[in-house]
Motif scaffolding. Structure first.
Motif, mmCIF file in Angstrom:
data_model
loop_
_atom_site.group_PDB
_atom_site.id
_atom_site.type_symbol
_atom_site.label_atom_id
_atom_site.label_comp_id
_atom_site.label_asym_id
_atom_site.label_seq_id
_atom_site.Cartn_x
_atom_site.Cartn_y
_atom_site.Cartn_z
ATOM 1 N N UNK A 170 0.812 -1.222 0.000
ATOM 2 C CA UNK A 170 0.000 0.000 0.000
ATOM 3 C C UNK A 170 0.843 1.267 0.000
ATOM 4 N N UNK A 171 2.158 1.098 -0.001
ATOM 5 C CA UNK A 171 3.040 2.254 -0.045
ATOM 6 C C UNK A 171 3.529 2.733 1.302
ATOM 7 N N UNK A 187 5.598 -2.644 12.114
ATOM 8 C CA UNK A 187 5.032 -1.360 12.534
ATOM 9 C C UNK A 187 5.159 -0.349 11.404
ATOM 10 N N UNK A 188 4.114 0.449 11.172
ATOM 11 C CA UNK A 188 4.221 1.513 10.167
ATOM 12 C C UNK A 188 5.108 2.635 10.680
#
Length: 301
Positions: A170-171, A187-188
């Motif tokens: 998703x980028x 983790x983002x």
């Protein structure tokens, strides 16, 4: 008969077997910590003339008394030290190396924690510390950023490598970390933290993210020293330490409205009761659940 006796393992061999079997269930820092705790217990048994495989509950309560009085351990430290001792005996029973678990009905010291006595930093104080870290070096900023924005433990932050970051389908740029107990977590990376990480990595595509001046991976002890120096430079409370940043992160997440489950996931706590220790805004009546109940059941008058 002599041959049978020669092939019967000695009691100390059985104890060592049981200990090694228990430690084999863990790895990394957790295994080292549990091995150290069991070493303390086995050393006490040897000095007290107690066979670990024949120990009974009274022996273990004497060991707890030894930890409190002779070693000066706090009740919370005693409870932590007794966790691997309990696990050691539970597994020994399961493996049929002993016939009973001596830790059943074992009395542990009570811990009375004052949440207000726990070192903490406000969001503004964390911002101040981060500004000082950014002015010091990209590596200092990465250390503070990972602990405060992702809630990483200091050892986890030091272990982060440049190649652990990637872009998902998703980028989002995400970080794959090996957390406490060997658990893999993804983790983002928020944009403010991404900028800090990019400066720390520079044009490197691999290797430890946080490097010392000598170009080596930062250690837990080194990170502790860095944090203390930054706190002094920022004129922040002297009782703060690396874990204070993780504490501030979890508290900020909860105060921002995250549910207990969301905060637990963020902190990677196995037990939600651990997450409750980070909830410092219990006196805020604006967030009391009574408002939610009233909203659900209110009728027009």
């Amino acid at each position: 008969m002599a041959n049978a006796t020669a092939h019967t393992p000695a009691r100390n061999d059985i104890a060592a077997l049981a200990r090694d079997a228990y430690l084999a269930r863990y790895d990394g820092a957790t295994r080292q910590l549990y091995a150290a705790d069991l070493r303390v217990y086995f050393t006490w048994c040897a000095a007290a003339g107690v066979d670990p495989m024949a120990a009974r509950r009274p022996h273990l309560e004497l060991f707890i008394q030894h930890l409190l009085e002779d070693r000066g351990n706090k009740p919370s430290s005693v409870i932590r030290r007794m966790k691997p001792v309990r696990g050691f005996y539970q597994l020994a029973v399961a493996d049929e190396l002993i016939d009973r678990d001596p830790t059943v009905l074992l009395r542990l010291p009570k811990v009375h924690e004052d949440p207000e006595a726990i070192a903490t930093l406000t969001p503004e104080q964390v911002k101040t510390l981060l500004r000082v870290a950014i002015d010091t070096s990209p590596a200092h900023a990465a250390l503070v950023g990972l602990m405060s924005m992702l809630g990483l433990r200091v050892s986890e932050a030091c272990a982060v490598r440049v190649e652990d970051f990637r872009e998902d389908d998703l980028g989002y740029v995400v970080l794959r970390t090996v957390r406490k107990g060997g658990k893999i977590r993804v983790k983002p990376i928020p944009v403010p933290l991404l900028r800090i990480i990019q400066r720390a990595a520079g044009d490197r595509t691999s290797g430890p993210l946080i490097l010392t001046r000598a170009g080596k991976q930062q250690t837990r002890a080194g990170a502790y020293d860095w944090t203390k120096r930054l706190l002094r430079k920022a004129d922040l409370p002297e009782n703060a330490h690396p874990h204070t940043l993780r504490h501030a992160a979890v508290t900020a997440v909860i105060d921002a409205g995250a549910t207990l489950i969301e905060a637990q996931e963020f902190a990677d706590h196995a037990d939600p009761r651990t997450t409750l220790h980070y909830y410092r805004n219990r006196g805020n009546l604006d967030q009391h659940a009574a408002h939610l109940a009233a909203r659900a059941f209110a009728v027009s008058s």
